[in-house]
Design an enzyme around this catalytic site. Structure first.
Site, short mmCIF file in Angstrom:
data_model
loop_
_atom_site.label_atom_id
_atom_site.label_comp_id
_atom_site.label_asym_id
_atom_site.label_seq_id
_atom_site.Cartn_x
_atom_site.Cartn_y
_atom_site.Cartn_z
N ASP A 10 0.95 -1.26 0.03
CA ASP A 10 -0.13 0.10 0.08
C ASP A 10 0.97 1.08 -0.10
O ASP A 10 2.08 1.30 0.11
CB ASP A 10 -0.88 0.04 1.32
CG ASP A 10 -1.75 1.16 1.32
OD1 ASP A 10 -2.54 1.63 0.32
OD2 ASP A 10 -1.50 1.84 2.49
N MET A 11 0.19 2.34 -0.28
CA MET A 11 1.13 3.58 -0.32
C MET A 11 0.78 4.66 0.83
O MET A 11 1.71 4.53 1.98
CB MET A 11 0.80 4.41 -1.69
CG MET A 11 1.38 3.96 -2.76
SD MET A 11 3.32 3.76 -2.98
CE MET A 11 3.43 5.30 -3.42
N GLY A 46 -5.60 2.50 -3.07
CA GLY A 46 -7.02 3.26 -3.14
C GLY A 46 -6.76 4.24 -4.04
O GLY A 46 -8.00 4.80 -4.69
N LYS A 196 -7.92 -5.52 -3.28
CA LYS A 196 -6.52 -5.68 -3.44
C LYS A 196 -5.88 -7.16 -3.29
O LYS A 196 -4.80 -7.60 -4.24
CB LYS A 196 -5.66 -4.98 -2.14
CG LYS A 196 -5.91 -3.32 -2.41
CD LYS A 196 -4.87 -2.80 -1.11
CE LYS A 196 -5.07 -1.07 -1.15
NZ LYS A 196 -4.24 -0.78 -0.38
N ASP A 219 -1.90 -0.76 6.14
CA ASP A 219 -2.18 -0.21 7.30
C ASP A 219 -3.70 -0.01 7.43
O ASP A 219 -4.08 0.52 8.56
CB ASP A 219 -1.55 1.05 7.16
CG ASP A 219 -2.37 2.05 6.18
OD1 ASP A 219 -2.36 1.89 5.09
OD2 ASP A 219 -2.60 3.12 6.90
N ASN A 222 -8.68 -1.48 3.53
CA ASN A 222 -8.71 -1.90 2.07
C ASN A 222 -7.57 -2.63 1.85
O ASN A 222 -7.37 -3.24 0.86
CB ASN A 222 -8.78 -0.65 1.19
CG ASN A 222 -7.73 0.38 1.36
OD1 ASN A 222 -6.96 0.38 2.46
ND2 ASN A 222 -7.48 1.14 0.52
#
Length: 269
Positions: A10-11, A46, A196, A219, A222
């Site tokens: 994730d970012m 997302g 995801k 984190d 999603n």
């Protein structure tokens, strides 16, 4: 250490620190190792793919797989691969429901080509959303828009309403859509078969990679399916407790280069 063939991250709140950046020199060195070891690197977020691509130099992003909009839109570098869109009638019903029952909750509609918001949203909201959507169009109405493949809705909700609204939306539309918490008190809504975890599974299977060979980081809500699918699924120290509850693997926080720290443990410095 186990053999890793795919790394997915994730970012926001995970790969990126609180300043929306990362240790680029360190990552560039790690990425060279990933390429040398034929390890696939996936950015699963997302956010809009165009925004995700902007964080990486051209030579690096051409070798990254981007699973944007919670896996709803897949790109390999700059090349579009596929998208999981929301059925038109379902999308219209969802927008009508939110606007009728929660008129003060702003909506972002994510398409493969652009993001869409209403012109009557506040300037502060527009400015904030533009950080996550590099291709954003203002429209008078969200129904009956121009031709695009629509893959996700995002709602910005008050903290006291967020979990209640998620439960309500999943009751009303749960046979076709899934609502989850993400990025503070935002709600992301994707088709039930688009998340995801599904995206990572499809990417891995096309490369004959098993879950036992996947390292993943997240984190928020999603990220749940992705963390569950990967054998080595890490929640960040700063992650939502709901995510920490599903995995014993905890990475240092995003402000302490947690993703890079763990990746180096698996692939070597």
């Amino acid at each position: 250490m186990p053999t890793i063939k795919l790394i997915a991250t994730d970012m926001d709140g995970t790969f990126l620190n609180s300043n929306k950046d990362y240790d680029r020199k360190r990552f560039n060195r790690i990425f060279q190792q990933l390429q040398a070891q034929d390890i696939t690197f996936v950015v699963a977020s997302g956010n809009q793919v165009a925004q995700l691509q902007s964080f990486f130099s051209e030579d690096i992003r051409s070798n990254i797989i981007f699973a944007g909009d919670n896996g709803g839109v897949i790109y390999h570098g700059e090349e579009f691969i596929e998208a999981a869109h929301i059925h038109h009638d379902t999308l219209t019903a969802l927008i009508n429901y939110v606007e009728a029952n929660y008129p003060h909750v702003p909506i972002v509609l994510s398409g493969v080509n652009n993001g869409y918001i209403r012109t009557d949203n506040s300037d502060a909201y527009k400015e904030n959303i533009a950080r996550y959507f590099h291709k954003l169009i203002e429209v008078d109405h969200l129904q009956n828009l121009q031709e695009d493949q629509y893959v996700k809705l995002t709602l910005e909700t008050p903290s006291e309403l967020c979990r209640e609204l998620i439960a309500e939306l999943n009751t009303q539309f749960g046979d076709q859509l899934n609502a989850v918490i993400t990025n503070g008190d935002n709600i992301d809504i994707n088709p039930t078969d688009s998340n995801k975890g599904v995206a990572i599974q499809n990417i891995a299977q096309k490369r004959n990679i098993s879950p036992d060979e996947i390292l993943a980081f997240g984190d928020s809500g999603n990220d749940l399916e992705m963390i569950q699918y990967a054998k080595y699924g890490y929640a960040m120290t700063n992650a939502y407790q709901d995510l920490k509850n599903i995995t014993p693997l905890i990475a240092p926080s995003n402000d302490n280069n947690g993703v890079l720290e763990i990746v180096e443990e698996y692939i070597g410095k």
